[in-house]
Write an enzyme that holds these catalytic residues in place. Sequence first.
Site, PDB file in Angstrom:
ATOM      1  N   ASP A 134      19.653 -68.077 -15.877  1.00  0.00           N
ATOM      2  CA  ASP A 134      19.662 -66.711 -15.328  1.00  0.00           C
ATOM      3  C   ASP A 134      20.040 -65.712 -16.416  1.00  0.00           C
ATOM      4  O   ASP A 134      20.852 -64.811 -16.195  1.00  0.00           O
ATOM      5  CB  ASP A 134      20.637 -66.619 -14.154  1.00  0.00           C
ATOM      6  CG  ASP A 134      20.397 -65.360 -13.307  1.00  0.00           C
ATOM      7  OD1 ASP A 134      19.304 -64.767 -13.425  1.00  0.00           O
ATOM      8  OD2 ASP A 134      21.300 -64.974 -12.549  1.00  0.00           O
TER       9      ASP A 134
ATOM     10  N   ASP B  92      24.404 -62.362  -5.578  1.00  0.00           N
ATOM     11  CA  ASP B  92      23.718 -63.062  -4.504  1.00  0.00           C
ATOM     12  C   ASP B  92      24.692 -63.785  -3.585  1.00  0.00           C
ATOM     13  O   ASP B  92      24.412 -63.975  -2.404  1.00  0.00           O
ATOM     14  CB  ASP B  92      22.721 -64.057  -5.102  1.00  0.00           C
ATOM     15  CG  ASP B  92      21.734 -64.555  -4.062  1.00  0.00           C
ATOM     16  OD1 ASP B  92      21.593 -63.872  -3.024  1.00  0.00           O
ATOM     17  OD2 ASP B  92      21.121 -65.614  -4.275  1.00  0.00           O
ATOM     18  N   ILE B  93      25.826 -64.179  -4.093  1.00  0.00           N
ATOM     19  CA  ILE B  93      26.776 -64.929  -3.267  1.00  0.00           C
ATOM     20  C   ILE B  93      28.120 -64.230  -3.126  1.00  0.00           C
ATOM     21  O   ILE B  93      28.998 -64.736  -2.423  1.00  0.00           O
ATOM     22  CB  ILE B  93      27.009 -66.335  -3.844  1.00  0.00           C
ATOM     23  CG1 ILE B  93      27.625 -66.246  -5.243  1.00  0.00           C
ATOM     24  CG2 ILE B  93      25.715 -67.126  -3.869  1.00  0.00           C
ATOM     25  CD1 ILE B  93      28.031 -67.595  -5.817  1.00  0.00           C
ATOM     26  N   GLY B  94      28.312 -63.076  -3.741  1.00  0.00           N
ATOM     27  CA  GLY B  94      29.596 -62.408  -3.625  1.00  0.00           C
ATOM     28  C   GLY B  94      29.586 -61.049  -4.288  1.00  0.00           C
ATOM     29  O   GLY B  94      28.580 -60.615  -4.859  1.00  0.00           O
ATOM     30  N   THR B  95      30.721 -60.386  -4.194  1.00  0.00           N
ATOM     31  CA  THR B  95      30.897 -59.049  -4.750  1.00  0.00           C
ATOM     32  C   THR B  95      32.067 -59.072  -5.721  1.00  0.00           C
ATOM     33  O   THR B  95      33.089 -59.713  -5.457  1.00  0.00           O
ATOM     34  CB  THR B  95      31.159 -58.022  -3.639  1.00  0.00           C
ATOM     35  OG1 THR B  95      30.118 -58.120  -2.660  1.00  0.00           O
ATOM     36  CG2 THR B  95      31.206 -56.620  -4.190  1.00  0.00           C
ATOM     37  N   VAL B  96      31.902 -58.338  -6.827  1.00  0.00           N
ATOM     38  CA  VAL B  96      32.928 -58.301  -7.873  1.00  0.00           C
ATOM     39  C   VAL B  96      33.641 -56.959  -7.796  1.00  0.00           C
ATOM     40  O   VAL B  96      33.001 -55.899  -7.707  1.00  0.00           O
ATOM     41  CB  VAL B  96      32.305 -58.514  -9.263  1.00  0.00           C
ATOM     42  CG1 VAL B  96      33.394 -58.518 -10.333  1.00  0.00           C
ATOM     43  CG2 VAL B  96      31.516 -59.816  -9.303  1.00  0.00           C
TER      44      VAL B  96
ATOM     45  N   LEU C 148      32.641 -53.306  -8.717  1.00  0.00           N
ATOM     46  CA  LEU C 148      31.951 -53.373 -10.002  1.00  0.00           C
ATOM     47  C   LEU C 148      30.499 -53.789  -9.861  1.00  0.00           C
ATOM     48  O   LEU C 148      29.647 -53.337 -10.632  1.00  0.00           O
ATOM     49  CB  LEU C 148      32.676 -54.349 -10.943  1.00  0.00           C
ATOM     50  CG  LEU C 148      34.101 -53.964 -11.345  1.00  0.00           C
ATOM     51  CD1 LEU C 148      34.729 -55.049 -12.204  1.00  0.00           C
ATOM     52  CD2 LEU C 148      34.119 -52.631 -12.074  1.00  0.00           C
ATOM     53  N   GLY C 149      30.200 -54.644  -8.924  1.00  0.00           N
ATOM     54  CA  GLY C 149      28.831 -55.105  -8.761  1.00  0.00           C
ATOM     55  C   GLY C 149      28.723 -56.068  -7.601  1.00  0.00           C
ATOM     56  O   GLY C 149      29.721 -56.571  -7.079  1.00  0.00           O
ATOM     57  N   CYS C 150      27.496 -56.299  -7.167  1.00  0.00           N
ATOM     58  CA  CYS C 150      27.238 -57.186  -6.045  1.00  0.00           C
ATOM     59  C   CYS C 150      26.207 -58.214  -6.464  1.00  0.00           C
ATOM     60  O   CYS C 150      25.146 -57.856  -7.007  1.00  0.00           O
ATOM     61  CB  CYS C 150      26.747 -56.395  -4.838  1.00  0.00           C
ATOM     62  SG  CYS C 150      26.488 -57.408  -3.352  1.00  0.00           S
TER      63      CYS C 150
END
Length: 949
Positions: free
Chosen positions: A684, A569-573, A565-567
Amino acid sequence: MESFAGSCEIVEEKDAVRLAKHSSRYCMSPLGSSKDMEQRPALKSGYQGSMEYDIDQLFQSITIKPSPRRVMGSSFHHLETSASAGTSRSTSPSNKGAMKKPFPMGTPRSPRVGPSDSISLKQALRDLCISKASEMASQKRLSKSAAASPRVSEADRIKTLYRQVLNESAGKPGLPVDKGKSLVEISLTPVVDIPSSSQSVPQRYDVLETEPSNFISEPSQAEILLHVLGNGSGIKTVGYGMLETVSLCKSNKSGSCLSSGSGDYEIEIDENHTSPPHMVIEDQLVEIDKHVTSLPSCSGSKVDTEELDKSIVSSARVKSEPTALSSGLKGKLDNFPGSGTEKSKLVSKVTRNIPRPKPRPKKKILLKKKLKIVVNSATKMVEEVDTSLEPSASQLLCQKCHCAVKSTSTENHPPSNTSHTTDKNVSIEADQESLASPRLIRIVKCNKEASKGSSDSCEVSDSGEAVIVMKQEVSPSNYSGKGDADEQIRANPTSSEKFDFSLSSKNSLGDYSSSTSMSEESNLSRFSCGNKPHMSMDVRWEAVKHVKLQYGSLGLRHFNLLKKLGCGDIGTVYLAELVGTNCLFAIKVMDNEFLARRKKTPRAQAERAILKMLDHPFLPTLYAQFTSDNLSCLVMEYCPGGDLHVLRQKQLSRCFSEPATRFYVAEILLALEYLHMLGVIYRDLKPENILVREDGHIMLTDFDLSLRCAVNPTLLRSTSPPEKDPARMSGPYSTSNCIQPLCIEPSCRVPCFSPRLLSTQARNQKPRKPKRPDLLTQQFRSLPQLVAEPTEARSNSFVGTHEYLAPEIIKGEGHGAAVDWWTFGVLLYELLYGKTPFKGYDNEETLSNVVYQNLKFPDSPLVSFQAKELIRRLLVKDPESRLGSEKGAAEIKRHPFFEGLNWALIRCAIPPELPDIYDNGATEATSPEGNNRYLECKAIGDHLEFELF
């Protein structure tokens, strides 16, 4: 009639009248008044050669004016018990006419309280006959009865009951004068000898009254009201054409009931029945056959409900004759008290024997009981409940689940470890359809008792107006992955456990280990059970709990990863489906080694801690978190609508309309307000972090850059009147020089230079004066306002996205919660105009524009003045002068741009558009032909990648 032990009878005596004629002493009952005597129908003589004939001869010598009223219906019988027995009543002139003094229905009163009038001869003779005849008949009956001794204790209980009633009823008001007409009052005189061995508390009977009613046009009704005062009992019968008598005798032996003063009982027995239509009223004569039994006293042993139902035996018979109402009213009742040393029972009867009507169907008895429970100490919840009228003294039934409520007395349970602040009286009202089915209705106030165990019970919630709630007690043990205790913890999403988090850190993202000192699995299970009220009934919660219950724990192997679904700064979804279900989740996968190398572990810990404490409809829900193969996974809610940036790109003009923008930013404002109340500064805010749910509402996500800090709620009083509110002063025509032709807000007034096209009728009408502000509105706006804004928080971190960075972050002067209102203004600008206000060719120019460039608005699209004014006040470079820096979101919500918006019902508002629900590829990924293709996760360089295998 034969008597039996443990009961009290009211029987008929045929020879009572003949025995009374041997009396030689005369006394008078001090009831009534001479004024009311004149309004009563004259009593006619009827029994020749008997004591009644002699009495009537004496009555004829007294001038009594007959009442011209002809009364229909049954007479009102007033039955009163006196504390003096064996002695004649006082014949003082001050008590003249007291026998005919009317008494109010349902309000007992002492017979000695009344006006001071002279006594008539008629009253003296009547009192003499009643007392002497009762005494002699009682002696004769006791001499014939061989089993009189077993009834001594029961008679003593009734006698002592009378005395308490008379003592307590002395101060109560009487019946109005107009209610006292056509009353036949009968006095009962019990014996006063009480053996020293008797331990019963003085008790009394209340007054038995029967008021005449319209017996032909209205159905007969009988209502019985039993007053049990203290630990005694009494009888008060109010009837229309029918009488129902219930006698309640309670023994007060040691250990059988609560201590004295435990509470007052009020029992109402309502009975509605209709007399047969063929009944013809001949005379107002009533025969009462009373079978009085005593209820078993409250003791430690259990009492069957069937025995309690049989313990109250009542019957009423109404006799009627052809309408010969001119003869007046006639009724007699003899009482036979024993001597000073003999023990006897109350005997009440009416001398007439009239054919009985057809038996009536059994009536439904409704009991309403009021109990009082007193909290005596800080270590006890409540004392024992006196439930002598219930099936068991130590057991009650819950209304919803019909489960037994455990006794909270200190005899059966150890003192609770939970300390209570104050001792309060606990009042319990129980409404019972029958004695066999008591139901608890309401507990007014009580302290919360925290007890351990895993059984189901009914407890009381700790609130200002507490109610009985069903609560499943859970074990305080941590989640271990197996066992019944874990199942109970997971199966109770509405647990009343409270969880505290340390909010003392101001500038560190890694100082939150104290809030997660327990195991992560246990801490998460506590939050998922207790702090998810708006998502507790979600199907996804049930699916996650079912997998945990089945496998003992939840891991990455229980999910099918469908797509990325998305990437961040600290992980990927990733989009994932729970195995065996159709539930979709968004799993954020983080490599612990990668985070450690980049020194971003504190950011991951901060995000996990914030997600655990969130419970808001516009913020994500954390269903589970686990570590699998050095990968930290956060299972969150999946939003199929994508983010707000993609949704804006789909618009025709690459921007949202003003109503749609107002909808989205209003929900974002509520989410930011909730975060600030928890001491979280988001830092953010951008369209990429605003997701759209399947119902069209938004969800704020990605908290790895958020700052946790302390927040001190304060009350601020409004210093300016409502009409001079700074948030409402901004408007297109707030000044005299009002020329804003581009204003398209419908609520705006017509510009000064526009022509006025008015009709003739409008010209003739006088101009209306402007409405003054509502007084209630002024008072509401002048009330102190709660502000929970982290105004003292400061951080020197350079975090955020370049186009959304606040000037104070770029300057490095330290920033606080005001940075969120700057980014909120940038977001509002972008949604309306399709671009950010300070964007440059590169990041350096962008940062320079943020600090030095003035705010400019493009010519198109057309935006209202209220929206521009709100953006202008939010994008103030000085954080202390920025809108929201002092009062937070409460100050922004009062701006005219949000005027007319119902903040409380914003979740019910219709969203601008619903997202397109498309196929996520779950069918292909989980098909048998694909052999359940999974995604493999591995760290390559600085990014996390999942590959198919």
